[in-house]
Design a protein around this motif. Structure first.
Motif, short mmCIF file in Angstrom:
data_model
loop_
_atom_site.label_atom_id
_atom_site.label_comp_id
_atom_site.label_asym_id
_atom_site.label_seq_id
_atom_site.Cartn_x
_atom_site.Cartn_y
_atom_site.Cartn_z
N LEU A 27 0.78 -1.31 -0.09
CA LEU A 27 -0.01 0.15 -0.14
C LEU A 27 0.98 1.28 -0.08
CD1 LEU A 27 -2.78 1.36 0.19
CD2 LEU A 27 -2.37 1.22 2.63
N ALA A 28 2.03 1.34 0.87
CA ALA A 28 2.61 2.60 1.05
C ALA A 28 3.44 2.92 -0.29
CB ALA A 28 3.71 2.56 2.32
N HIS A 29 4.10 1.84 -0.90
CA HIS A 29 4.54 2.15 -1.87
C HIS A 29 4.02 2.66 -2.99
CE1 HIS A 29 6.90 0.86 -6.01
NE2 HIS A 29 7.79 1.58 -5.31
N MET A 30 2.74 2.05 -3.29
CA MET A 30 1.61 2.54 -4.40
C MET A 30 1.39 3.81 -4.29
SD MET A 30 -0.70 -0.60 -5.58
CE MET A 30 -1.24 -1.29 -4.01
N MET A 31 1.08 4.20 -2.83
CA MET A 31 0.43 5.51 -2.71
C MET A 31 1.55 6.65 -2.63
SD MET A 31 0.55 8.30 -0.47
CE MET A 31 1.37 7.75 0.98
N ARG A 32 2.82 6.22 -2.55
CA ARG A 32 3.97 7.06 -2.68
C ARG A 32 4.16 7.50 -4.15
NH1 ARG A 32 9.03 5.73 0.63
NH2 ARG A 32 9.56 7.93 0.19
N MET A 33 4.14 6.56 -4.96
CA MET A 33 4.44 6.57 -6.20
C MET A 33 3.14 7.29 -7.04
SD MET A 33 7.28 5.47 -6.65
CE MET A 33 7.48 5.64 -8.31
N THR A 34 2.12 6.95 -6.87
CA THR A 34 0.65 7.72 -7.06
C THR A 34 0.68 9.32 -6.89
OG1 THR A 34 -0.65 5.75 -6.91
CG2 THR A 34 -1.75 7.92 -7.08
N ARG A 35 1.22 9.55 -5.84
CA ARG A 35 1.22 10.85 -5.27
C ARG A 35 2.42 11.80 -6.11
NH1 ARG A 35 4.71 13.94 -2.16
NH2 ARG A 35 3.97 15.66 -1.07
N ALA A 36 3.73 10.97 -6.27
CA ALA A 36 4.91 11.47 -6.95
C ALA A 36 4.35 11.54 -8.41
CB ALA A 36 5.88 10.52 -6.94
N PRO A 52 -5.75 11.77 -15.14
CA PRO A 52 -5.83 10.91 -16.51
C PRO A 52 -4.47 11.03 -17.21
CG PRO A 52 -7.65 12.53 -16.13
CD PRO A 52 -6.86 12.98 -15.07
N ASN A 53 -3.62 12.07 -17.11
CA ASN A 53 -2.49 12.15 -17.57
C ASN A 53 -1.24 11.45 -16.81
OD1 ASN A 53 -2.58 14.14 -20.05
ND2 ASN A 53 -4.12 15.07 -18.69
N ALA A 54 -1.65 11.02 -15.65
CA ALA A 54 -0.59 10.13 -14.77
C ALA A 54 -1.22 8.90 -14.60
CB ALA A 54 -0.61 10.78 -13.23
N ILE A 55 -1.98 8.33 -15.43
CA ILE A 55 -2.44 6.99 -15.41
C ILE A 55 -1.46 6.16 -15.78
CG2 ILE A 55 -3.68 5.41 -16.78
CD1 ILE A 55 -5.43 6.66 -14.70
N ALA A 56 -0.49 6.33 -16.81
CA ALA A 56 0.56 5.37 -17.41
C ALA A 56 1.60 5.04 -16.24
CB ALA A 56 1.27 6.09 -18.40
N PRO A 57 2.13 6.00 -15.62
CA PRO A 57 3.00 5.63 -14.60
C PRO A 57 2.31 4.87 -13.27
CG PRO A 57 2.67 7.75 -14.57
CD PRO A 57 2.41 7.50 -15.72
N ILE A 58 1.10 5.33 -13.04
CA ILE A 58 0.59 4.55 -11.96
C ILE A 58 0.21 3.23 -12.22
CG2 ILE A 58 -1.75 4.71 -10.59
CD1 ILE A 58 -1.65 7.84 -10.91
#
Length: 319
Positions: free
Chosen positions: A197-206, A237-243
């Motif tokens: 959870l923490a890793h996905m959350m931090r990368m989503t935020r970044a 929507p424009n951050a979908i790819a890295p997420i």
């Protein structure tokens, strides 16, 4: 799909197949250089030289390494994973139920972790640099500092031993009622959720914060759109790819990295099966499970690459 997209997708699939082939070579080579004698491990220290020689011949251990590799690879391609040396059971039959158990555990962990990570990432961006953002980021950083076994044992101590809410040993079996199965996997699924959870959350935020620096986002802000609408309509929507890439990597970890969690909770999945047969030096089982884990990891990475390609507007609408 347009021709450039199809070409890139085909390249990713071909690269994945080549990578899986290379990994199969490494897995086979790694198991061959392990110390000890397979025949000796099966028959024990009291075995006679004649019985050891007969078993080596029977198992094909006297053949050259490349012959054994291609024999094993040919069997894998046709669905024959071989026979477990320690028990004589068909590996594919033994793995089927355990693979389902691992996928079931990973699925429910992902159902909770993925949406929660994205929502927390969006909230952190919405209140960036505020106390909410700092609280979420601080908890995420603290969570990533703890290894799986620590989280698992803490959950067992509080929820199984002290409060006795959930079982400390996750026993599941065929035909088990759904409610009982969910109760049995509650603690291992929670441990896996907290790990990713923490890793996905931090990368989503970044990823969203990186998009927030774009000119079109600044234009949307100058037009008077609320911060929430700017994030929802323009940044996310424009951050979908890295997420998607981050989510797929963590989904791969949920399946491949369950070994520690399954051992802690004695969960009858692929990880527990692998550990049990590593201690017995059961090479065919180690090879089969390692290749399946590699195939899952590479496959999910290919899906992430393809999703990123399809989500790229420059490729969907070439000039």
């Amino acid at each position: 799909m347009s021709s450039p997209i199809l070409k890139l997708v085909a390249q990713r699939i071909a690269l994945g197949i080549l990578l899986l082939l290379a990994v199969s070579v490494l897995i086979f080579a790694g198991t061959q250089i392990l110390p000890g004698d397979v025949a000796q491990a099966i028959l024990g220290q009291s075995a006679t030289p004649e019985s050891l020689a007969n078993l080596r011949e029977q198992l094909g251990l006297n053949d050259p390494a490349y012959v054994r590799y291609f024999r094993w690879l040919g069997g894998v391609v046709t669905g024959d994973l071989g026979t477990a040396m320690s028990s004589g059971q068909d590996i594919a039959t033994s793995i089927k139920g355990r693979l389902w158990n691992t996928l079931f555990l990973a699925f429910w962990a992902a159902i909770v972790a993925v949406p929660l990570a994205i929502i927390l990432g969006l909230i952190a961006v919405r209140y960036r640099n505020g106390w909410v953002d700092k609280l979420i980021s601080g908890l995420a950083l603290a969570s990533t500092s703890f290894p799986e076994f620590f989280i698992g044992y803490v959950l067992v101590y509080f929820f199984a031993v002290k409060w006795q809410i959930f079982p400390g040993i996750s026993t599941v079996y065929d035909g088990m009622p759904f409610g009982e199965r969910m109760q049995a996997i509650a603690l291992p699924a929670t441990a896996l959720t907290l790990v990713v959870l923490a890793h996905m959350m931090r990368m989503t935020r970044a990823a969203i914060l990186n998009v927030m620096q774009s000119a079109y986002v600044e234009t949307a802000e100058l037009k008077g759109l609320s911060a929430f609408n700017v994030i929802r309509k323009h940044a996310f929507p424009n951050a979908i790819a890295p997420i998607i890439n981050v989510v797929m990597l963590n989904l791969a970890y949920l399946i491949v990295g369950v070994v520690v969690v399954e051992v802690i909770f004695v969960y009858p999945g692929m990880g527990q099966y692998l550990v049990d047969h590593v201690t017995k030096r059961d090479v065919p089982v180690v090879q089969a499970v390692g290749l399946i884990f590699a195939a899952v990891y590479i496959g999910l990475n290919i899906i992430a690459d393809i999703a990123a390609i399809v989500a790229n507007p420059r490729l969907r609408h070439p000039k």
